[in-house]
Design a protein around this motif. Sequence first.
Motif, PDB file in Angstrom:
ATOM      1  N   ASP A 100     -72.937  33.504  72.178  1.00  0.00           N
ATOM      2  CA  ASP A 100     -72.808  32.100  72.573  1.00  0.00           C
ATOM      3  C   ASP A 100     -73.987  31.758  73.489  1.00  0.00           C
ATOM      4  OD1 ASP A 100     -72.161  29.815  74.252  1.00  0.00           O
ATOM      5  OD2 ASP A 100     -70.141  29.932  73.420  1.00  0.00           O
ATOM      6  N   PRO A 101     -74.909  30.877  73.072  1.00  0.00           N
ATOM      7  CA  PRO A 101     -76.141  30.647  73.843  1.00  0.00           C
ATOM      8  C   PRO A 101     -75.912  30.141  75.254  1.00  0.00           C
ATOM      9  CG  PRO A 101     -75.887  28.979  72.120  1.00  0.00           C
ATOM     10  CD  PRO A 101     -74.840  30.018  71.871  1.00  0.00           C
ATOM     11  N   ARG A 102     -74.940  29.244  75.441  1.00  0.00           N
ATOM     12  CA  ARG A 102     -74.699  28.699  76.780  1.00  0.00           C
ATOM     13  C   ARG A 102     -74.089  29.754  77.696  1.00  0.00           C
ATOM     14  NH1 ARG A 102     -71.244  23.479  75.392  1.00  0.00           N
ATOM     15  NH2 ARG A 102     -70.333  25.054  74.020  1.00  0.00           N
ATOM     16  N   ALA A 103     -73.068  30.452  77.210  1.00  0.00           N
ATOM     17  CA  ALA A 103     -72.401  31.458  78.033  1.00  0.00           C
ATOM     18  C   ALA A 103     -73.340  32.607  78.376  1.00  0.00           C
ATOM     19  CB  ALA A 103     -71.170  31.992  77.303  1.00  0.00           C
ATOM     20  N   GLU A 104     -74.099  33.064  77.376  1.00  0.00           N
ATOM     21  CA  GLU A 104     -74.992  34.190  77.625  1.00  0.00           C
ATOM     22  C   GLU A 104     -76.121  33.797  78.567  1.00  0.00           C
ATOM     23  OE1 GLU A 104     -76.937  37.870  75.161  1.00  0.00           O
ATOM     24  OE2 GLU A 104     -77.004  35.905  74.226  1.00  0.00           O
ATOM     25  N   SER A 105     -76.617  32.573  78.440  1.00  0.00           N
ATOM     26  CA  SER A 105     -77.686  32.114  79.319  1.00  0.00           C
ATOM     27  C   SER A 105     -77.245  32.119  80.775  1.00  0.00           C
ATOM     28  CB  SER A 105     -78.127  30.705  78.901  1.00  0.00           C
ATOM     29  OG  SER A 105     -79.084  30.193  79.800  1.00  0.00           O
ATOM     30  N   VAL A 106     -76.020  31.647  81.039  1.00  0.00           N
ATOM     31  CA  VAL A 106     -75.493  31.627  82.407  1.00  0.00           C
ATOM     32  C   VAL A 106     -75.403  33.044  82.954  1.00  0.00           C
ATOM     33  CG1 VAL A 106     -73.450  31.134  83.821  1.00  0.00           C
ATOM     34  CG2 VAL A 106     -74.228  29.461  82.131  1.00  0.00           C
ATOM     35  N   LYS A 158     -81.514  30.020  66.055  1.00  0.00           N
ATOM     36  CA  LYS A 158     -80.803  28.755  65.860  1.00  0.00           C
ATOM     37  C   LYS A 158     -80.247  28.659  64.439  1.00  0.00           C
ATOM     38  CE  LYS A 158     -81.505  23.744  66.218  1.00  0.00           C
ATOM     39  NZ  LYS A 158     -82.495  22.668  66.508  1.00  0.00           N
ATOM     40  N   ASN A 197     -81.633  38.028  70.491  1.00  0.00           N
ATOM     41  CA  ASN A 197     -81.415  37.519  71.845  1.00  0.00           C
ATOM     42  C   ASN A 197     -81.905  38.493  72.907  1.00  0.00           C
ATOM     43  OD1 ASN A 197     -80.340  34.916  71.598  1.00  0.00           O
ATOM     44  ND2 ASN A 197     -78.316  35.695  71.102  1.00  0.00           N
ATOM     45  N   LYS A 240     -67.422  35.846  73.678  1.00  0.00           N
ATOM     46  CA  LYS A 240     -68.569  34.948  73.782  1.00  0.00           C
ATOM     47  C   LYS A 240     -69.888  35.719  73.765  1.00  0.00           C
ATOM     48  CE  LYS A 240     -66.301  31.148  76.262  1.00  0.00           C
ATOM     49  NZ  LYS A 240     -66.649  30.107  75.264  1.00  0.00           N
TER      50      LYS A 240
END
Length: 481
Positions: free
Chosen positions: A332-338, A160, A53, A327
């Motif tokens: 966690d892809p969504r949390a880290e992306s934000v 993924k 990541n 997270k």
Amino acid sequence: MLILKLSDDSDIEGHPNVDKKSLIRWKQRDIHEKREMRKQNIARLRAQIACNNVLLPRIQEIASKLADPSPSTPHTAYFNALVERLEKNPSRDCPPGNNPDKLEQTYDGMLLSLVKKVGEESRHKVKEAGTLEAERDAKIATLLASQMKEHVARLTETIKKDSAELEKEEKEQKKHITSDDLHDGFESKYVPPPPEPAPIPHTKIDKGKGKGKSTTKTTEYEVLNPKAAAVQVDDEDEEEDEDLPELTPSLEAFSKIPVRAYEKSFEFIQAHRDVIVPGASDALLVAAFRSQSAGKSKYAKQCVHQSLLLQYCEKLGKDGVRVFFRKMIAADPRAESVFVNDVEGTYAHLVERVSLSLKEQAESSGKEQIQLVPENPEQTISFNVPDGPPPEDLVVEGPEAEKLDIEEVRKALQFRWEIFKAFPENLQEALKIGKLDAVNKVLGDMDVETAEGVVQQLDMTGILNFADGGIRDETNKQGQE
């Protein structure tokens, strides 16, 4: 369904030729071995996902620049400069547990291995195809872009796949509770809570009341996160002096933790309670503003990252620290992306504010200045200062050495030396020191036209290194070997 395994022997059926105690021991050993293997696999997957990541956005950025149809720098020149930077000035940031002194264990080392492989394969394919000399660079650029795009897709698919496997392993782990996982429900010993940490110290800013207040300057630290409190200094005529939050020793150490090193940040917070205090995130933003103003862009971004990290922990409530890091460490892809997008946006806004502030300061002083500033945290400005004229027994080494005319190289090195010696003594000394702040100080004292001419000469001769910079002067090093 929850399975409670206490290693009971009541359900183990015997075998006529094997005693029951041996069967019990084998069954217990099998349970423990499988549990340990699962724990190791979970740890491996978490580490691998976290590392990938970090690498993925860097590879995506390279692929994006190579795919740009109208680049400011030719694709092959950009790629070669990237390889040179990773080889000669790599960052020591690395995944938790890796040795930063071993290049191959750092993020830059991993990236270097990839881009070198891509570059070698592209050049080999062009050579095998018998491409004409005039078309070679364009063909190589096309292959570089294609291969980097392919690696982006591969790494995305790997993340993924690993995330799916990790989720499966963690679900399986939660199904089984062994006797090792059971603990006493209550502790008889009372441990008093630690004392409240001291508040963040502030530095008073003199507003210049009374005589001479018209000569004071204006500096503003603007809100970087919309949900954060403003930290502002304004030299208008006010009733009271305002102050700025300063870094404590713990916060300073916290600010030096690399970007996205979530496990290190979590461990640090656990060991230093005085990091989670009111004003800590603002102190980090002030430090980021000052560092960016001084040309220390990498450290400035670290300060922004750590400031937002504290803000997110606070916004998530009483148990925010645990929730946030759970997270992030689990990738966690969504949390880290934000979070990552917020860091990038906040840092970009800070860069804009610093640039405007420096311009306003120059205008308020009645003098425009030329300053060297890195475009992003990954870029490093360095200076390749000649130690003297080229020697009589000049030797050119390297894979492309046979293609170079030794006399042309000698002329280029002599030209570099003459340009350097023509600079003012204070500029020569600043360049020898090699610090960006020192060079910018000298440039700031020059008029704009002179400073622009100096920067052009530095770039033209390769003394100034943003990326690739012509012929590198290694003449003095040859004599030392």
